[in-house]
Enzyme design. Sequence first.
Site, PDB file in Angstrom:
ATOM      1  N   ARG A  15       0.775  -1.201   0.085  1.00  0.00           N
ATOM      2  CA  ARG A  15       0.034   0.040   0.062  1.00  0.00           C
ATOM      3  C   ARG A  15       0.878   1.332  -0.126  1.00  0.00           C
ATOM      4  O   ARG A  15       1.136   1.822  -1.039  1.00  0.00           O
ATOM      5  CB  ARG A  15      -1.106  -0.253   1.253  1.00  0.00           C
ATOM      6  N   ASP A  16       1.469   1.538   1.155  1.00  0.00           N
ATOM      7  CA  ASP A  16       2.565   2.925   1.262  1.00  0.00           C
ATOM      8  C   ASP A  16       3.458   2.676   0.264  1.00  0.00           C
ATOM      9  O   ASP A  16       3.679   3.754  -0.285  1.00  0.00           O
ATOM     10  CB  ASP A  16       2.783   2.925   2.554  1.00  0.00           C
ATOM     11  N   HIS A 207       5.612   4.705  12.535  1.00  0.00           N
ATOM     12  CA  HIS A 207       5.687   4.578  10.923  1.00  0.00           C
ATOM     13  C   HIS A 207       6.690   5.564  10.508  1.00  0.00           C
ATOM     14  O   HIS A 207       6.132   6.578  10.332  1.00  0.00           O
ATOM     15  CB  HIS A 207       4.247   4.857  10.624  1.00  0.00           C
ATOM     16  N   HIS A 209       8.973   6.941   7.771  1.00  0.00           N
ATOM     17  CA  HIS A 209       9.679   7.289   6.477  1.00  0.00           C
ATOM     18  C   HIS A 209      11.098   7.478   6.725  1.00  0.00           C
ATOM     19  O   HIS A 209      11.746   8.204   7.590  1.00  0.00           O
ATOM     20  CB  HIS A 209       9.066   8.110   5.522  1.00  0.00           C
ATOM     21  N   CYS A 240       5.282   9.453  -0.346  1.00  0.00           N
ATOM     22  CA  CYS A 240       3.680   9.765  -0.388  1.00  0.00           C
ATOM     23  C   CYS A 240       3.335  10.627  -1.338  1.00  0.00           C
ATOM     24  O   CYS A 240       4.197  11.609  -1.558  1.00  0.00           O
ATOM     25  CB  CYS A 240       3.445  10.406   1.137  1.00  0.00           C
ATOM     26  N   ASN A 249       8.928   4.105   3.296  1.00  0.00           N
ATOM     27  CA  ASN A 249       9.191   3.691   4.626  1.00  0.00           C
ATOM     28  C   ASN A 249      10.563   3.091   4.621  1.00  0.00           C
ATOM     29  O   ASN A 249      11.191   2.824   3.792  1.00  0.00           O
ATOM     30  CB  ASN A 249       8.118   2.701   5.076  1.00  0.00           C
TER      31      ASN A 249
HETATM   32  P1  HMG Z   1     -12.847  14.901  -2.376  1.00  0.00           P
HETATM   33  O1  HMG Z   1     -12.710  15.023  -3.774  1.00  0.00           O
HETATM   34  O2  HMG Z   1     -12.819  15.978  -1.141  1.00  0.00           O
HETATM   35  O3  HMG Z   1     -14.202  14.144  -2.189  1.00  0.00           O
HETATM   36  O4  HMG Z   1     -11.915  13.552  -1.904  1.00  0.00           O
HETATM   37  P2  HMG Z   1     -15.490  13.719  -3.154  1.00  0.00           P
HETATM   38  O5  HMG Z   1     -16.459  13.076  -2.255  1.00  0.00           O
HETATM   39  O6  HMG Z   1     -15.834  14.798  -3.947  1.00  0.00           O
HETATM   40  O7  HMG Z   1     -14.944  12.472  -4.079  1.00  0.00           O
HETATM   41  C1  HMG Z   1     -14.216  12.703  -5.233  1.00  0.00           C
HETATM   42  C2  HMG Z   1     -14.398  11.683  -6.231  1.00  0.00           C
HETATM   43  O8  HMG Z   1     -13.742  10.537  -5.577  1.00  0.00           O
HETATM   44  C3  HMG Z   1     -15.792  11.413  -6.525  1.00  0.00           C
HETATM   45  O9  HMG Z   1     -15.987  10.850  -7.883  1.00  0.00           O
HETATM   46  C4  HMG Z   1     -16.055  10.278  -5.662  1.00  0.00           C
HETATM   47  O10 HMG Z   1     -17.222   9.435  -5.890  1.00  0.00           O
HETATM   48  C5  HMG Z   1     -14.947   9.508  -5.498  1.00  0.00           C
HETATM   49  P3  HMG Z   1     -16.387  11.696  -9.216  1.00  0.00           P
HETATM   50  O11 HMG Z   1     -17.862  12.019  -8.615  1.00  0.00           O
HETATM   51  O12 HMG Z   1     -15.706  12.919  -9.153  1.00  0.00           O
HETATM   52  O13 HMG Z   1     -16.267  10.745 -10.223  1.00  0.00           O
HETATM   53  N1  HMG Z   1     -14.662   8.774  -4.407  1.00  0.00           N
HETATM   54  C6  HMG Z   1     -14.314   7.587  -4.019  1.00  0.00           C
HETATM   55  N2  HMG Z   1     -13.754   6.666  -4.972  1.00  0.00           N
HETATM   56  C7  HMG Z   1     -13.466   5.552  -4.335  1.00  0.00           C
HETATM   57  N3  HMG Z   1     -13.377   5.179  -3.167  1.00  0.00           N
HETATM   58  C8  HMG Z   1     -13.675   6.048  -2.098  1.00  0.00           C
HETATM   59  C9  HMG Z   1     -14.271   7.198  -2.729  1.00  0.00           C
HETATM   60  N4  HMG Z   1     -14.511   8.573  -2.104  1.00  0.00           N
HETATM   61  C10 HMG Z   1     -14.924   9.228  -2.981  1.00  0.00           C
HETATM   62  N5  HMG Z   1     -13.520   5.754  -0.796  1.00  0.00           N
HETATM   63  C11 HMG Z   1     -11.206  11.747  -0.663  1.00  0.00           C
HETATM   64  C12 HMG Z   1     -11.832  13.155  -0.727  1.00  0.00           C
HETATM   65  C13 HMG Z   1     -11.082  11.480   0.807  1.00  0.00           C
HETATM   66  C14 HMG Z   1     -12.142  10.823  -1.077  1.00  0.00           C
HETATM   67  C15 HMG Z   1      -9.856  11.719  -1.381  1.00  0.00           C
HETATM   68  O14 HMG Z   1      -9.063  12.811  -0.822  1.00  0.00           O
HETATM   69  C16 HMG Z   1      -8.985  10.722  -1.103  1.00  0.00           C
HETATM   70  O15 HMG Z   1      -9.236   9.525  -1.738  1.00  0.00           O
HETATM   71  N6  HMG Z   1      -7.935  10.792  -0.633  1.00  0.00           N
HETATM   72  C17 HMG Z   1      -6.765   9.579  -0.401  1.00  0.00           C
HETATM   73  C18 HMG Z   1      -5.614  10.119  -0.106  1.00  0.00           C
HETATM   74  C19 HMG Z   1      -4.692   8.993  -0.064  1.00  0.00           C
HETATM   75  O16 HMG Z   1      -4.948   7.603  -0.286  1.00  0.00           O
HETATM   76  N7  HMG Z   1      -3.295   9.056   0.312  1.00  0.00           N
HETATM   77  C20 HMG Z   1      -2.417   8.290   0.704  1.00  0.00           C
HETATM   78  C21 HMG Z   1      -2.438   7.281   1.929  1.00  0.00           C
HETATM   79  S1  HMG Z   1      -2.216   8.346   3.444  1.00  0.00           S
HETATM   80  C22 HMG Z   1      -0.516   8.083   3.782  1.00  0.00           C
HETATM   81  O17 HMG Z   1      -0.122   7.740   2.890  1.00  0.00           O
HETATM   82  C23 HMG Z   1       0.203   8.369   5.066  1.00  0.00           C
HETATM   83  C24 HMG Z   1       0.321   7.025   5.847  1.00  0.00           C
HETATM   84  O18 HMG Z   1       1.237   6.359   5.147  1.00  0.00           O
HETATM   85  C25 HMG Z   1       0.934   7.610   7.261  1.00  0.00           C
HETATM   86  C26 HMG Z   1       2.248   8.287   7.053  1.00  0.00           C
HETATM   87  O19 HMG Z   1       3.278   7.993   6.161  1.00  0.00           O
HETATM   88  O20 HMG Z   1       1.827   9.537   7.446  1.00  0.00           O
HETATM   89  C27 HMG Z   1      -0.917   6.355   6.029  1.00  0.00           C
HETATM   90 MG    MG Z   2       3.455   6.580   5.154  1.00  0.00          MG
END
Ligand code: HMG
Ligand code: MG
Length: 306
Positions: A15-16, A207, A209, A240, A249
């Site tokens: 995933r990450d 966690h 990086h 990220c 990581n």
């Molecule tokens: P948004 O644009 O504010 O929300 O996104 P929305 O409701 O307008 O949705 C946008 C589009 O996505 C729409 O589609 C929704 O239907 C669809 P459209 O109508 O434009 O065709 N949608 C989805 N599709 C699939 N699955 C869903 C979903 N939800 C909405 N669940 C949202 C808000 C939260 C959805 C967006 O910002 C998002 O998906 N963000 C994810 C970002 C991400 O994954 N980042 C990486 C992971 S975090 C990380 O890596 C850190 C970590 O490792 C720890 C660390 O290192 O610190 C964990």
């Molecule tokens: Mg991370």
Amino acid sequence: MSYPSQVRLVEVGPRDGLQNEKQPISVAAKVRLIDDLGATGLAHIEAGSFVSEKWVPQMAGSSEVFAALHRRPGVTYAALVPNLRGFEAALAAEVSEIAVFAAASEAFSRRNINCSIAASLKRFEPVLAAAEQHGIRVRGYVSCVLGCPYDGDIAPEQVAQVARELHAMGCYEVSLGDTIGVGTARATRRLIEVVGARVPRSQLAGHFHDTYGQALANIHASLIEGVTVFDASVAGLGGCPYAKGATGNVASEDVLYLLNGLGIETGIDLTLLCETGRRICAVLGRENGSRVSKALVARHGQDRAG
Ligand code: HMG
Ligand code: MG
């Protein structure tokens, strides 16, 4: 100095690690990676995420990945979920558990999930409720615990507040993410002291990086502070998408070598883990981020290094 006798490693490479790769990666390659990881003895693998594919295109195939992977008894196959829609997809994919993800910095929260910290926590409430109804455990992440690419320094108290809210909401464990790898051992100890006053240390995870090469030092500092769960990514895959310049990581192989050296039990086979890292690096055409894996190849040659 006393160390725990056991540590749980959470493998976040699929995933990450993969979420940041620009090139297309087939479902088959992802499944092979997860299956290989499962064979190493790892008991907790983050296998994908159910997020918007407009935001993170690489995770779009997570349903297919979960349908195709070969589940091993005793192994947790987890996925990230940002909202109820993601939860429904995760449920349909029969994930073992989910993780919700918040940030300690407002700017990162907006860039990563397009809402404030408070709004994200509000959004997680129905997710936690639905997960409880279906008997699915929820892990919580806090990003930018030791610094933010946009807001700079982050006060440990700010991290503690978000961690406490996730814990109070029902997250069984809160993983503290040094998203951009800027933390140092001293800052890490202070962080755990402050957060540990609000969430039991036994329910915290680290966690890290490895952008500045400090991750192993920070893990060691966390061990001393009583943290016994660490996230890591095989071959140091990743970065990220919303933290420019952040590297992956810390490599799982390198964490395992550290733990083995301290006599800490993990149940993971270093040889198999190194093989897994080298295989995915060959698939991706990417340099191996594990120093341990490279050292073993230099010492024993590719075939015998494991
Ligand atoms: P948004 O644009 O504010 O929300 O996104 P929305 O409701 O307008 O949705 C946008 C589009 O996505 C729409 O589609 C929704 O239907 C669809 P459209 O109508 O434009 O065709 N949608 C989805 N599709 C699939 N699955 C869903 C979903 N939800 C909405 N669940 C949202 C808000 C939260 C959805 C967006 O910002 C998002 O998906 N963000 C994810 C970002 C991400 O994954 N980042 C990486 C992971 S975090 C990380 O890596 C850190 C970590 O490792 C720890 C660390 O290192 O610190 C964990
Ligand atoms: Mg991370």
